[in-house]
Scaffold this active site. Structure first.
Site, short mmCIF file in Angstrom:
data_model
loop_
_atom_site.label_atom_id
_atom_site.label_comp_id
_atom_site.label_asym_id
_atom_site.label_seq_id
_atom_site.Cartn_x
_atom_site.Cartn_y
_atom_site.Cartn_z
N GLU A 173 42.14 35.76 5.51
CA GLU A 173 41.07 36.78 5.42
C GLU A 173 41.72 37.83 4.41
O GLU A 173 41.52 39.21 4.34
CB GLU A 173 40.24 37.04 6.23
CG GLU A 173 40.28 36.03 6.94
CD GLU A 173 39.00 36.30 8.15
OE1 GLU A 173 38.97 37.88 8.29
OE2 GLU A 173 37.66 35.41 8.63
N GLU A 292 38.96 29.05 10.89
CA GLU A 292 38.37 29.50 12.03
C GLU A 292 36.56 29.55 11.67
O GLU A 292 35.76 29.13 11.04
CB GLU A 292 38.61 31.39 11.40
CG GLU A 292 39.43 31.78 12.44
CD GLU A 292 39.67 33.43 11.88
OE1 GLU A 292 39.05 34.06 12.38
OE2 GLU A 292 40.49 33.44 11.19
O1 AHR Z 1 38.53 35.46 14.82
C1 AHR Z 1 38.60 36.79 15.40
C2 AHR Z 1 38.61 37.44 13.35
O2 AHR Z 1 37.43 37.07 12.55
C3 AHR Z 1 39.71 36.36 13.10
O3 AHR Z 1 40.67 37.98 13.54
C4 AHR Z 1 40.11 37.66 11.72
O4 AHR Z 1 40.67 36.55 11.39
C5 AHR Z 1 38.42 36.95 11.62
O5 AHR Z 1 37.63 37.82 11.13
#
Ligand code: AHR
Length: 494
Positions: A173, A292
């Site tokens: 990210e 994610e």
């Molecule tokens: O999964 C929780 C968080 O969400 C992770 O660390 C990040 O990559 C995202 O913003």
């Protein structure tokens, strides 16, 4: 009761599904590692300190790949802190989650745990506070056989054979202002390209995932992907997508349609990848890693009131409802439908932190979302088959006109099984669907597994771990009833 017609041509393949579509994620965050997968001294911990009750639940999920060590955490992480003798490892501040990291658990422990659950790693490198040099050192430590400083260091740590880590993430990210060392599109594109180059020169057999946008609402979404692909195309194999979904407004009809949004997001990123491919005039196709995804919103408020520098405090501990499980089911349908381009996906996360598995000091239990993920991971291996649905639709604020039913099928030739995953989004009506299935000689009764009939806000907790559980029945015939607000798997044999 409403009616619908579902037609399946079992030869109508979307793609062979990469098993890694059912991956997950463990970050050094909250109680995911400490008190989650690792808790020396717990009555159920094994000799390595791994909780065997958690191992058992993870194994059932059949998770093939686990992303590690972050997430936001990786952007301030020195991987060297997590290898070698435990007593020599430094205690450090983690500025991603404002906690104290003991480094008692690191790469060595993670790999041992992976071997126990039967999964492989998806390793992220730090492109926040670090860069190409530390990333190539890590590849040398992990994958080079012997005879160099880093590979011999690994051997001195008791690991004679290389780890052979195949899949790597180029940071996490990096477009997000919350990220340590966040970057503009061009800054990231350049450092990702140079890092990728060095990592692949160190081990040409690895594959690399470049960061896409942190979510589809980021102001640089689109520009970010295009810039990264323009620069790094030659060296990378995947671009990542992240998205979390929630129902903070209490708009359940829209919430149940969130996979429509996921589908649009995927299609947009595919278009950008293919536009850059065309502009470059190359053969190589960049695929997607949705590394994610989940529902995440229940813990937002409590996580605003955090005490700094605790060791493994509870964070992001969403307690999932029955409604959340339906949404997760819908998201899985969309991932399977897009399996021609989404080759890796990681449910974020696996234990305690926005997770299907929860623990406390004594037991481990399954959250509601455990079940659709289990069903997809176990019955969703093989070839994705598109399904044609003729049913009523409804109007919702976020996505307009949405069909009540959503579905996809998976044909597994080795097991002689066709599984059909069906979500009924209607909050009011059961739907009786007539099936026509061509291209296969079906045998015997079908099994119908359903997660249905619960209060939308029902949850599983330590004291009531089996409040929301799927039920199974066997049926003959070509009509199936999908209860209102339900997640279903039909299992046909051929
Ligand atoms: O999964 C929780 C968080 O969400 C992770 O660390 C990040 O990559 C995202 O913003």
């Amino acid at each position: 009761m409403k009616t619908a017609r579902i037609s399946i041509d079992a030869t109508n393949e979307i793609s062979h599904i990469d098993d890694r579509l059912y991956g997950s994620f463990i970050e050094h965050l909250g109680r995911a590692v400490y008190g989650g997968i690792y808790q020396p001294g717990h009555p159920l911990a094994d000799a390595d300190g791994f909780r065997t009750d958690v191992i058992d639940l993870v194994k059932r999920l059949n998770v093939p790949i686990v992303r590690y060590p972050g997430g936001n955490f990786v952007s301030g992480y020195n991987w060297e802190d997590g290898v070698g003798p435990k007593e020599m490892r430094p205690v450090k501040l983690d500025l991603a989650w404002f906690t104290t990291e003991t480094n008692e658990f690191g790469m060595q422990e993670f790999h041992k745990w992976l071997d126990t659950v039967g999964a492989v790693p998806m390793m992220a490198v730090n492109l926040g506070t670090r860069g190409p040099d530390q990333a190539r050192n890590l590849v040398e430590y992990a994958n080079h056989p012997k005879g160099t400083y880093w590979s011999d260091l690994r051997r001195s740590h008791g690991k004679e054979q290389p780890y052979g880590i195949h899949t790597w993430c180029l940071g996490n990210e990096m477009d997000g202002p919350w990220q340590m060392g966040s970057k503009t599109p061009l800054e990231y594109a350049r450092v990702a390209t140079e890092t990728a180059k060095l990592m692949k020169w160190t081990d040409p057999s690895i594959e690399l995932v470049a960061c896409g946008s942190s979510n589809s609402s980021m102001p640089t979404f689109g520009t970010w992907e295009r810039t990264v692909l323009d620069h790094a195309y030659e060296y990378i194999d995947y671009i990542s997508l992240h998205e979390y979904y929630g129902n903070a407004d209490g708009d359940t009809p829209s919430f149940l349609a969130e996979n429509v949004g996921m589908d649009r997001f995927i299609k947009s990123v595919v278009s950008i990848c293919d536009a850059v491919k065309a502009a470059k005039g190359v053969e190589k196709t960049i695929d997607l890693s949705f590394d994610e995804w989940n529902v995440w919103y229940h813990s937002y408020e409590s996580d605003k009131r955090i005490e700094h520098w605790l060791k493994a405090p509870p964070r992001l501990e969403d307690v999932y409802t029955f409604e959340d499980a339906l949404v997760v089911g819908g998201l899985l349908i969309t991932l399977i439908k897009n399996s021609d381009r989404v080759k890796i996906a990681c449910l974020a996360q696996l234990v305690n932190v926005i997770a299907p598995i929860m623990t406390d000091g004594s037991s481990a239990w399954r959250q509601t979302i455990y079940y659709p993920f289990l069903h997809a991971s176990v019955f969703g291996r093989g070839s994705a088959i598109s399904v044609s649905i003729d049913c009523d639709s409804y109007d919702c604020a976020k996505y307009g006109d949405v069909p009540y039913l959503d579905a996809v099928a998976v044909r597994n030739d080795d097991r002689g099984e066709l599984s059909v995953f069906v979500l009924n989004r209607s909050l009011d009506d059961d739907i009786s669907a007539t099936f026509s299935i061509d291209g296969l000689d079906l045998a015997g009764e079908a099994e119908q597994i359903s997660l249905a009939g619960y209060d939308l806000l029902a949850t599983n907790t330590a004291s009531s771990p089996d409040c929301v559980v799927p039920r199974s029945k066997h049926t003959n015939g070509s009509s199936f009833v999908f209860e209102k607000a339900s997640w279903n798997v039909l299992r046909f044999r051929f």
